[in-house]
Design an enzyme around this catalytic site. Sequence first.
Site, PDB file in Angstrom:
ATOM      1  N   LYS A  48       0.840  -1.204   0.000  1.00 58.50           N
ATOM      2  CA  LYS A  48       0.000   0.000   0.000  1.00 58.50           C
ATOM      3  C   LYS A  48       0.876   1.256   0.000  1.00 58.50           C
ATOM      4  O   LYS A  48       0.628   2.192  -0.770  1.00 58.50           O
ATOM      5  CB  LYS A  48      -0.959  -0.019   1.209  1.00 58.50           C
ATOM      6  CG  LYS A  48      -2.058  -1.067   1.051  1.00 58.50           C
ATOM      7  CD  LYS A  48      -2.924  -1.280   2.284  1.00 58.50           C
ATOM      8  CE  LYS A  48      -3.917  -2.421   2.028  1.00 58.50           C
ATOM      9  NZ  LYS A  48      -4.748  -2.800   3.161  1.00 58.50           N
ATOM     10  N   GLN A  92      -5.731  -1.835   9.685  1.00 61.20           N
ATOM     11  CA  GLN A  92      -5.446  -3.084   8.975  1.00 61.20           C
ATOM     12  C   GLN A  92      -5.955  -4.283   9.781  1.00 61.20           C
ATOM     13  O   GLN A  92      -5.731  -4.385  10.994  1.00 61.20           O
ATOM     14  CB  GLN A  92      -3.924  -3.202   8.730  1.00 61.20           C
ATOM     15  CG  GLN A  92      -3.506  -4.372   7.871  1.00 61.20           C
ATOM     16  CD  GLN A  92      -3.927  -4.245   6.403  1.00 61.20           C
ATOM     17  OE1 GLN A  92      -4.055  -3.147   5.871  1.00 61.20           O
ATOM     18  NE2 GLN A  92      -4.137  -5.363   5.745  1.00 61.20           N
ATOM     19  N   ASP A 117     -11.410   2.343   3.422  1.00 65.83           N
ATOM     20  CA  ASP A 117     -11.615   0.904   3.193  1.00 65.83           C
ATOM     21  C   ASP A 117     -13.042   0.649   2.717  1.00 65.83           C
ATOM     22  O   ASP A 117     -13.328  -0.409   2.150  1.00 65.83           O
ATOM     23  CB  ASP A 117     -11.428   0.134   4.512  1.00 65.83           C
ATOM     24  CG  ASP A 117     -10.110  -0.623   4.569  1.00 65.83           C
ATOM     25  OD1 ASP A 117      -9.589  -0.993   3.509  1.00 65.83           O
ATOM     26  OD2 ASP A 117      -9.629  -0.854   5.694  1.00 65.83           O
TER      27      ASP A 117
HETATM   28  N1  GUN Z   1      -6.831  -7.139   5.609  1.00 71.11           N
HETATM   29  C1  GUN Z   1      -6.862  -7.773   4.422  1.00 71.11           C
HETATM   30  N2  GUN Z   1      -7.367  -6.969   3.458  1.00 71.11           N
HETATM   31  C2  GUN Z   1      -7.652  -5.798   4.061  1.00 71.11           C
HETATM   32  C3  GUN Z   1      -8.193  -4.568   3.579  1.00 71.11           C
HETATM   33  O1  GUN Z   1      -8.524  -4.387   2.400  1.00 71.11           O
HETATM   34  N3  GUN Z   1      -8.332  -3.583   4.523  1.00 71.11           N
HETATM   35  C4  GUN Z   1      -8.003  -3.753   5.833  1.00 71.11           C
HETATM   36  N4  GUN Z   1      -8.186  -2.738   6.681  1.00 71.11           N
HETATM   37  N5  GUN Z   1      -7.501  -4.901   6.300  1.00 71.11           N
HETATM   38  C5  GUN Z   1      -7.332  -5.901   5.413  1.00 71.11           C
END
Ligand code: GUN
Length: 281
Positions: A48, A92, A117
């Site tokens: 990211k 996350q 998200d």
């Molecule tokens: N864990 C796995 N994929 C994601 C995501 O797209 N967002 C978040 N916050 N956690 C994740």
Amino acid sequence: MPATLLSGREAAGALLEGLKSKVKELDPKLVIVQVGEDPASSSYIKQKFKSCEKVGMRSEHMHLPPDTSLDDLMNVIDKLNTDADVSGFIVQLPLPKQLEDKVPEIIRAIDPKKDVDGFGAYNLGKTFLSTEFEHLPPATPSGIIAMLEHYKIQIEGKHAVIVGRSNIVGKPLSIMLLNRNATVTVCHSRTKDLASLTRLGDILICAVGKAKMITRDMVKEGAIVIDVGMNKTEYGLVGDVDFEEVKEIASAITPVPGGVGPMTVASLIRNCVRAKERQTN
Ligand code: GUN
């Protein structure tokens, strides 16, 4: 004839390229909150930040200790909600044990305007209504739609079969495809005779987290196959689809890695740009 490879790296690259000028104009900032040291999370977060760098977007990693309490995490969320310099933030997942069953409460605490998200009820609700209300849609379903659009794969009139009904992939994706005039079937762990349903899919999407569970006999000839799975095995990272088998029968297929993963990241960044745009106007 082997399937066309749907490269998430290529499609995400194009999506990110298209965001660069907006990023320059709006100067958004993304914050990623990580609690603890889950190795998969650390790797996703790295991706990211790499993509933020690619588009020139400011980002910050708030890395909290594994024993962080709910109160401490809520205080961090409050600060991010009110910090005018933060355009969007995510917590996350997964979270450590002591916070695991508090996820709904934690997501609810995030200001919907900064929920990049797209996990909260407000943004999910808007996504539910129609495509024109999709302001901050959940990143993975939104990335899958962007992937189909990039490769000019028609959704309207197709039968989309989704395996997996999670709140962050299967359920919202079913609505987003329905709003684009697909006929949608959602399968899950209690579905009887799964293969008889997956074989109906013109577009087959698997988001379960079970290595190579979709085998050749479960796929319609000429189907578009989208693999959301990321499973660590002794042979490395593999998807939910048996790629080697299924590529011989599908017309197009996403690889793992390099398929849906980069699209999720690009959608997250697009959401952050959109969030800042709304906050500016
Ligand atoms: N864990 C796995 N994929 C994601 C995501 O797209 N967002 C978040 N916050 N956690 C994740």
